[in-house]
Scaffold this active site. Structure first.
Site, PDB file in Angstrom:
ATOM      1  CB  THR A   1      -7.942   4.363  -1.377  1.00  0.00           C
ATOM      2  OG1 THR A   1      -6.595   3.656  -0.517  1.00  0.00           O
ATOM      3  CG2 THR A   1      -8.750   4.222  -1.148  1.00  0.00           C
TER       4      THR A   1
ATOM      5  CG  HIS B   1      -5.685   8.712   4.257  1.00  0.00           C
ATOM      6  ND1 HIS B   1      -5.784   7.719   5.002  1.00  0.00           N
ATOM      7  CD2 HIS B   1      -4.099   7.756   3.814  1.00  0.00           C
ATOM      8  CE1 HIS B   1      -5.927   5.864   4.546  1.00  0.00           C
ATOM      9  NE2 HIS B   1      -4.300   7.162   3.637  1.00  0.00           N
TER      10      HIS B   1
ATOM     11  CD  GLU C   1      -6.048  -7.069   7.416  1.00  0.00           C
ATOM     12  OE1 GLU C   1      -6.739  -6.242   6.831  1.00  0.00           O
ATOM     13  OE2 GLU C   1      -4.715  -6.722   7.711  1.00  0.00           O
TER      14      GLU C   1
ATOM     15  CG  HIS D   1      -2.284  -1.587   1.496  1.00  0.00           C
ATOM     16  ND1 HIS D   1      -2.922  -1.094   0.813  1.00  0.00           N
ATOM     17  CD2 HIS D   1      -1.553  -2.846   2.179  1.00  0.00           C
ATOM     18  CE1 HIS D   1      -3.791  -2.708   1.322  1.00  0.00           C
ATOM     19  NE2 HIS D   1      -2.819  -3.122   1.832  1.00  0.00           N
TER      20      HIS D   1
HETATM   21  C1  6MZ Z   1      -6.334  -3.611   5.117  1.00  0.00           C
HETATM   22  C2  6MZ Z   1      -5.330  -2.305   4.047  1.00  0.00           C
HETATM   23  C3  6MZ Z   1      -4.208  -2.817   5.647  1.00  0.00           C
HETATM   24  O1  6MZ Z   1      -4.571   3.540  -0.374  1.00  0.00           O
HETATM   25  O2  6MZ Z   1      -3.980   5.167   1.384  1.00  0.00           O
HETATM   26  N1  6MZ Z   1      -4.098  -1.001   4.681  1.00  0.00           N
HETATM   27  N2  6MZ Z   1      -6.300  -2.365   4.654  1.00  0.00           N
HETATM   28  N3  6MZ Z   1      -5.521  -4.567   5.811  1.00  0.00           N
HETATM   29  C4  6MZ Z   1      -4.235  -3.201   5.734  1.00  0.00           C
HETATM   30  N4  6MZ Z   1      -3.410  -4.662   6.627  1.00  0.00           N
HETATM   31  C5  6MZ Z   1      -2.805  -4.071   7.626  1.00  0.00           C
HETATM   32  N5  6MZ Z   1      -2.914  -2.101   5.416  1.00  0.00           N
HETATM   33  C6  6MZ Z   1      -3.149  -0.914   4.684  1.00  0.00           C
HETATM   34  O3  6MZ Z   1      -2.640   2.977   1.626  1.00  0.00           O
HETATM   35  C7  6MZ Z   1      -3.165   3.100   2.721  1.00  0.00           C
HETATM   36  C8  6MZ Z   1      -4.944   1.822   3.664  1.00  0.00           C
HETATM   37  O4  6MZ Z   1      -4.377   0.918   2.735  1.00  0.00           O
HETATM   38  C9  6MZ Z   1      -5.162   0.293   3.298  1.00  0.00           C
HETATM   39  C10 6MZ Z   1      -6.164   1.166   4.192  1.00  0.00           C
HETATM   40  O5  6MZ Z   1      -7.290   1.688   3.242  1.00  0.00           O
HETATM   41  C11 6MZ Z   1      -5.593   2.216   4.028  1.00  0.00           C
HETATM   42  O6  6MZ Z   1      -5.832   3.599   4.040  1.00  0.00           O
HETATM   43  P1  6MZ Z   1      -3.363   4.317   0.693  1.00  0.00           P
HETATM   44  O7  6MZ Z   1      -2.315   4.409  -0.527  1.00  0.00           O
END
Ligand code: 6MZ
Length: 358
Positions: A102, A69, A223, A19
């Site tokens: 996102t 964010h 998860e 992510h």
């Molecule tokens: C679920 C996760 C996550 O998209 O803003 N994100 N969603 N489980 C996890 N396990 C730990 N880790 C990250 O990156 C951050 C976003 O990725 C998802 C969440 O929606 C988080 O806000 P972006 O680049």
């Protein structure tokens, strides 16, 4: 010891579950937080200890994302973190990266989901330390010479994430954007966000539409314990699933008979408490069953890890040698969302690395 570490760093690797906002360098996050603190937007002292803290529950992780964010969601910063994240993965020899993020809307600063994604693509273009192939019709600099040596090359493809807090209309907007940005390297859709929030059915219409239009789909699945949702997600037959920590016997039977590849994030699962210890992690069972799996970082910034670190952790925890780990890494190529031509190039890189082991 150091030479040993070097080997894992130099091993070619494929990262399929990262992510963007979870992969930010600590130093960058602290620098950005300090600047916002000085402007009075946030209280830096409140933020600093949250950023520096290492052990956090799943709920705390999502609180931290809300904070991140606030700190990162402007066009310039999104471009900067994208550039840095790609450079960091390339520096440890990730040769193919599927980066997910996102798309965000923030009207107060004139940000739309599209302009957010344009800032991401600008970040990919801004990388100059390595040669980034990020689009299907990329005319690469190939053997570009940098300081007398051939530049490293990394393939980057993008997945657009739907956050579980979003509505059906939001999810649909993300899928449409993904379709419009296929020529800029978008290859698929991810469903992520706090797994205790939202209902899977909300996203189903958008995910079905994405599939009809030829996008690949990966879902954060299991998860947290939610047997009905896990079952419904598996019935949808996503191209991959992430985590799979709370699968019951019948879920595994289903996932194994459909051969759905699992993105495994060891450190993340332990840190968030989804799995109590590595010796009971499903990696062991899946590896021995030869079920398709891919080692990934999830959020290398939040969990202070790296993909090399995840390979070392898996090797030492499950008694696997370099040859087996290289093979595991090579198998990941089969589950990428990009095309066969790229797969062929990646296989060559792994085969030449395997040649040096013999
Ligand atoms: C679920 C996760 C996550 O998209 O803003 N994100 N969603 N489980 C996890 N396990 C730990 N880790 C990250 O990156 C951050 C976003 O990725 C998802 C969440 O929606 C988080 O806000 P972006 O680049």
């Amino acid at each position: 010891m150091e030479r040993e570490m070097e080997w894992w760093i130099s091993m070619p690797k494929v990262e399929l579950h990262a992510h963007l906002n979870g992969s930010i360098r600590d130093s960058t996050l602290l620098e950005l937080a300090k600047a916002l603190g000085e402007k009075g937007v946030i209280l830096f002292s409140d933020v600093e200890h949250v950023i520096r803290k290492n052990d956090r529950s799943l709920n705390e992780v999502f609180k931290l994302f809300d904070l991140i964010h606030i700190i990162t969601t402007d066009h310039t910063t999104v471009t900067r973190i994208t550039k840095e994240v790609v450079e960091d993965f390339a520096s440890e020899n990730v040769i193919y990266l599927e980066l997910r993020t996102t798309p965000k809307r923030n009207e107060s600063i004139g940000m739309s989901k599209r302009s957010y994604m344009e800032a991401v693509v600008k970040g990919l273009r801004a990388v100059d330390a390595v040669d980034v192939n990020f689009a299907p019709h990329y005319l690469g600099e190939g053997n570009d010479i940098c300081n007398g040596t051939t530049k490293k090359k990394i393939f980057v493809r993008l997945l657009l994430s739907i956050d579980r807090r979003e509505t059906t209309a939001d999810a649909m907007e993300t899928v449409k954007l993904a379709l419009e940005m296929r020529d800029q390297g978008v290859v698929g859709i991810d469903l992520s966000g706090n797994p205790t929030v939202g209902d899977w059915m909300t996203f189903l219409p958008a995910l079905k539409f994405a599939r009809e239009q030829g996008l690949s789909i990966t879902l954060h699945c299991g998860e947290v314990p939610n047997p009905k949702e896990i079952q419904a997600m598996l019935e949808f037959l996503p191209e991959r699933v992430g985590h799979a920590c709370f699968f019951k016997e019948d879920h595994w039977e289903n996932a194994k008979s459909s051969k759905i590849p699992v993105e495994i994030c060891l450190t993340s699962n332990i840190r968030t408490g989804s799995i109590s210890s590595l010796d009971v992690h499903h990696f062991g069972d899946l590896y021995h069953a030869k079920h398709p799996l891919i080692l990934c970082t999830d959020d290398s910034g939040i969990f202070s890890t790296s993909l090399s670190g995840e390979y070392i952790l898996a090797a030492s925890s499950f008694g696997l040698g370099k040859k087996e780990m290289l093979e595991l890494g090579r198998n990941a190529i089969e589950f990428i969302f990009a095309d066969d031509e790229i797969k062929r190039e990646l296989r060559e890189a792994f085969d030449s690395a395997a040649g040096t082991l013999e």
